[in-house]
Design a protein around this motif. Structure first.
Motif, PDB file in Angstrom:
ATOM      1  N   LEU A 139       0.616  -1.451  -0.133  1.00  0.00           N
ATOM      2  CA  LEU A 139      -0.107  -0.152  -0.079  1.00  0.00           C
ATOM      3  C   LEU A 139       0.700   0.787   0.074  1.00  0.00           C
ATOM      4  O   LEU A 139       0.396   2.141  -0.519  1.00  0.00           O
ATOM      5  N   VAL A 140       1.722   1.561   0.941  1.00  0.00           N
ATOM      6  CA  VAL A 140       2.658   2.458   1.150  1.00  0.00           C
ATOM      7  C   VAL A 140       3.040   2.375  -0.789  1.00  0.00           C
ATOM      8  O   VAL A 140       3.804   3.997  -0.872  1.00  0.00           O
ATOM      9  N   ASP A 141       3.989   1.699  -0.635  1.00  0.00           N
ATOM     10  CA  ASP A 141       4.828   1.630  -2.075  1.00  0.00           C
ATOM     11  C   ASP A 141       3.882   1.901  -3.606  1.00  0.00           C
ATOM     12  O   ASP A 141       4.224   2.705  -4.563  1.00  0.00           O
ATOM     13  N   GLY A 142       2.360   1.274  -2.792  1.00  0.00           N
ATOM     14  CA  GLY A 142       1.343   1.998  -4.105  1.00  0.00           C
ATOM     15  C   GLY A 142       1.222   3.597  -4.155  1.00  0.00           C
ATOM     16  O   GLY A 142       1.529   4.917  -5.174  1.00  0.00           O
ATOM     17  N   VAL A 143       1.299   3.897  -3.240  1.00  0.00           N
ATOM     18  CA  VAL A 143       1.403   5.568  -3.022  1.00  0.00           C
ATOM     19  C   VAL A 143       2.913   6.412  -3.211  1.00  0.00           C
ATOM     20  O   VAL A 143       2.395   7.387  -3.802  1.00  0.00           O
ATOM     21  N   PHE A 144       3.734   5.765  -3.141  1.00  0.00           N
ATOM     22  CA  PHE A 144       4.730   6.586  -3.548  1.00  0.00           C
ATOM     23  C   PHE A 144       4.848   6.262  -5.225  1.00  0.00           C
ATOM     24  O   PHE A 144       5.787   7.374  -5.733  1.00  0.00           O
ATOM     25  N   ALA A 173      15.131  13.221 -13.459  1.00  0.00           N
ATOM     26  CA  ALA A 173      14.957  13.053 -12.695  1.00  0.00           C
ATOM     27  C   ALA A 173      13.983  12.325 -12.238  1.00  0.00           C
ATOM     28  O   ALA A 173      14.032  10.890 -11.265  1.00  0.00           O
ATOM     29  N   VAL A 174      12.721  12.270 -13.524  1.00  0.00           N
ATOM     30  CA  VAL A 174      11.561  11.315 -13.562  1.00  0.00           C
ATOM     31  C   VAL A 174      12.305   9.861 -13.554  1.00  0.00           C
ATOM     32  O   VAL A 174      11.644   9.034 -12.938  1.00  0.00           O
ATOM     33  N   GLU A 175      13.458   9.922 -14.117  1.00  0.00           N
ATOM     34  CA  GLU A 175      14.267   8.325 -14.288  1.00  0.00           C
ATOM     35  C   GLU A 175      15.141   7.563 -13.119  1.00  0.00           C
ATOM     36  O   GLU A 175      13.775   6.942 -12.968  1.00  0.00           O
ATOM     37  N   VAL A 176      15.444   8.711 -12.719  1.00  0.00           N
ATOM     38  CA  VAL A 176      15.880   8.427 -10.962  1.00  0.00           C
ATOM     39  C   VAL A 176      15.069   8.365 -10.086  1.00  0.00           C
ATOM     40  O   VAL A 176      14.545   6.568  -9.180  1.00  0.00           O
ATOM     41  N   LEU A 177      13.707   8.545 -10.041  1.00  0.00           N
ATOM     42  CA  LEU A 177      12.527   8.301  -9.042  1.00  0.00           C
ATOM     43  C   LEU A 177      11.958   7.189  -9.582  1.00  0.00           C
ATOM     44  O   LEU A 177      11.038   6.296  -8.694  1.00  0.00           O
ATOM     45  N   GLN A 178      11.018   6.711 -11.002  1.00  0.00           N
ATOM     46  CA  GLN A 178      11.336   5.621 -11.580  1.00  0.00           C
ATOM     47  C   GLN A 178      12.057   4.646 -11.198  1.00  0.00           C
ATOM     48  O   GLN A 178      11.892   2.869 -10.468  1.00  0.00           O
ATOM     49  N   ARG A 179      13.520   4.472 -11.372  1.00  0.00           N
ATOM     50  CA  ARG A 179      13.801   3.319 -10.657  1.00  0.00           C
ATOM     51  C   ARG A 179      14.221   3.502  -8.919  1.00  0.00           C
ATOM     52  O   ARG A 179      14.343   2.271  -8.659  1.00  0.00           O
ATOM     53  N   LEU A 180      13.679   4.205  -7.880  1.00  0.00           N
ATOM     54  CA  LEU A 180      13.308   4.504  -7.227  1.00  0.00           C
ATOM     55  C   LEU A 180      12.637   3.481  -6.639  1.00  0.00           C
ATOM     56  O   LEU A 180      12.650   2.609  -5.478  1.00  0.00           O
ATOM     57  N   ASP A 181      11.464   3.565  -7.000  1.00  0.00           N
ATOM     58  CA  ASP A 181       9.881   2.596  -7.043  1.00  0.00           C
ATOM     59  C   ASP A 181      10.533   1.355  -7.372  1.00  0.00           C
ATOM     60  O   ASP A 181       9.294   0.844  -6.834  1.00  0.00           O
ATOM     61  N   GLU A 182      11.349   0.699  -8.476  1.00  0.00           N
ATOM     62  CA  GLU A 182      10.988   0.293  -8.455  1.00  0.00           C
ATOM     63  C   GLU A 182      12.281  -0.836  -7.482  1.00  0.00           C
ATOM     64  O   GLU A 182      12.038  -2.437  -7.410  1.00  0.00           O
ATOM     65  N   VAL A 183      12.746  -0.303  -6.349  1.00  0.00           N
ATOM     66  CA  VAL A 183      13.278  -1.262  -5.222  1.00  0.00           C
ATOM     67  C   VAL A 183      12.303  -1.407  -4.006  1.00  0.00           C
ATOM     68  O   VAL A 183      11.495  -0.104  -3.760  1.00  0.00           O
ATOM     69  N   PRO A 184      11.845  -2.655  -3.241  1.00  0.00           N
ATOM     70  CA  PRO A 184      11.231  -2.910  -2.768  1.00  0.00           C
ATOM     71  C   PRO A 184      11.477  -1.487  -1.146  1.00  0.00           C
ATOM     72  O   PRO A 184      12.831  -2.190  -0.948  1.00  0.00           O
ATOM     73  N   VAL A 223      11.471   1.017   0.142  1.00  0.00           N
ATOM     74  CA  VAL A 223      11.834   2.031  -0.709  1.00  0.00           C
ATOM     75  C   VAL A 223      10.448   3.500  -0.997  1.00  0.00           C
ATOM     76  O   VAL A 223      11.300   4.934   0.266  1.00  0.00           O
ATOM     77  N   GLY A 224       9.738   2.740  -1.002  1.00  0.00           N
ATOM     78  CA  GLY A 224       8.439   3.471  -1.303  1.00  0.00           C
ATOM     79  C   GLY A 224       7.917   4.428   1.101  1.00  0.00           C
ATOM     80  O   GLY A 224       7.875   4.743   0.680  1.00  0.00           O
ATOM     81  N   LEU A 225       8.607   3.348   1.150  1.00  0.00           N
ATOM     82  CA  LEU A 225       7.884   3.234   2.709  1.00  0.00           C
ATOM     83  C   LEU A 225       8.922   3.755   3.615  1.00  0.00           C
ATOM     84  O   LEU A 225       8.439   4.742   4.296  1.00  0.00           O
ATOM     85  N   LEU A 226      10.288   4.184   3.063  1.00  0.00           N
ATOM     86  CA  LEU A 226      11.205   5.143   3.960  1.00  0.00           C
ATOM     87  C   LEU A 226      11.073   6.747   3.010  1.00  0.00           C
ATOM     88  O   LEU A 226      11.344   7.430   3.735  1.00  0.00           O
TER      89      LEU A 226
END
Length: 216
Positions: free
Chosen positions: A28-33, A48-59, A61-64
């Motif tokens: 749920l939190v990763d989905g919010v991110f 910047a969007v590419e960096v954020l998308q790569r971070l979003d793929e890491v389990p 990270v969204g929670l942190l």
């Protein structure tokens, strides 16, 4: 064989449910991110969007990120400038049609429930419900106010939330005379465990019950 199967189930079932709940919460939190990243993709440059998308793929990270945002927001609004900015933000949202109705209602409820100075859900009590002779656990949410007072008898009343079991997120709102409520010594957490378990998990030993809110 049946005895051994039940014994094994009692060992693994709590662990499995705990893992399932944690996985659901992390998802749920990763989905919010992920939604936050998609919203920023319309205004941020492509790198910047590419960096954020790569971070979003890491389990995880969204929670942190969400925890960091909550922490930084909490630090920011605890000083004078942050509180002033928050008041301006509330005033802005309070002037938008439709939005102001939803936002003001949710904010009032959340401030009441989670404010350190509030009294909502801070005390468990016993009340006769749904009929005389049948008792259930309820939580004191405050005192009736406004127009309600003019329609109630002169004696003092309290507002109660009676949760359902095993899902305490739904329930009933009651206004009952203060004299008909019995304060309990158990805290809210212990009372919730007893309710969710449908009475299977025994409450702790009796402690000195807390006093009900003073009469208005």
């Amino acid at each position: 064989m049946k005895k051994y199967l039940i014994a094994g189930l009692l060992v693994w079932l709590p662990l499995a449910i705990t893992i399932a709940v944690l996985v659901w919460a992390f998802g749920l939190v990763d989905g919010v991110f992920g939604g936050f990243v998609q919203a920023l993709s319309a205004v941020l440059p492509a790198p910047a969007v590419e960096v954020l998308q790569r971070l979003d793929e890491v389990p995880g990270v969204g929670l942190l990120v969400v925890l960091a945002v909550l922490l930084l927001t909490g630090v920011a609004v605890t000083n004078y400038i942050g509180q002033w900015s928050l008041r301006q933000w509330d005033r802005l949202l309070g002037q938008i049609p439709i939005v102001k109705s939803v936002y003001s209602s949710v904010k009032q409820v959340s401030d009441t429930l989670f404010s350190s100075s509030g009294n909502a859900f801070r005390e468990a009590v016993l009340v006769e419900y749904p009929r005389r002779g049948a008792w259930t656990i309820a939580f004191v949410t405050g005192q009736p106010a406004g127009e309600l007072i003019s329609h109630l008898p002169a004696e003092a009343h309290v507002s109660l939330y009676v949760p359902t079991t095993p899902n305490p997120t739904s329930g009933f709102y009651l206004i009952v005379p203060r004299a008909e409520v019995k304060p309990l010594g158990m805290n809210v957490d212990a009372a919730l465990k007893h309710i969710i378990s449908m009475g299977v998990v025994a409450p702790p030993e009796a402690a000195a019950p807390a006093a009900l809110p003073p009469a208005a």
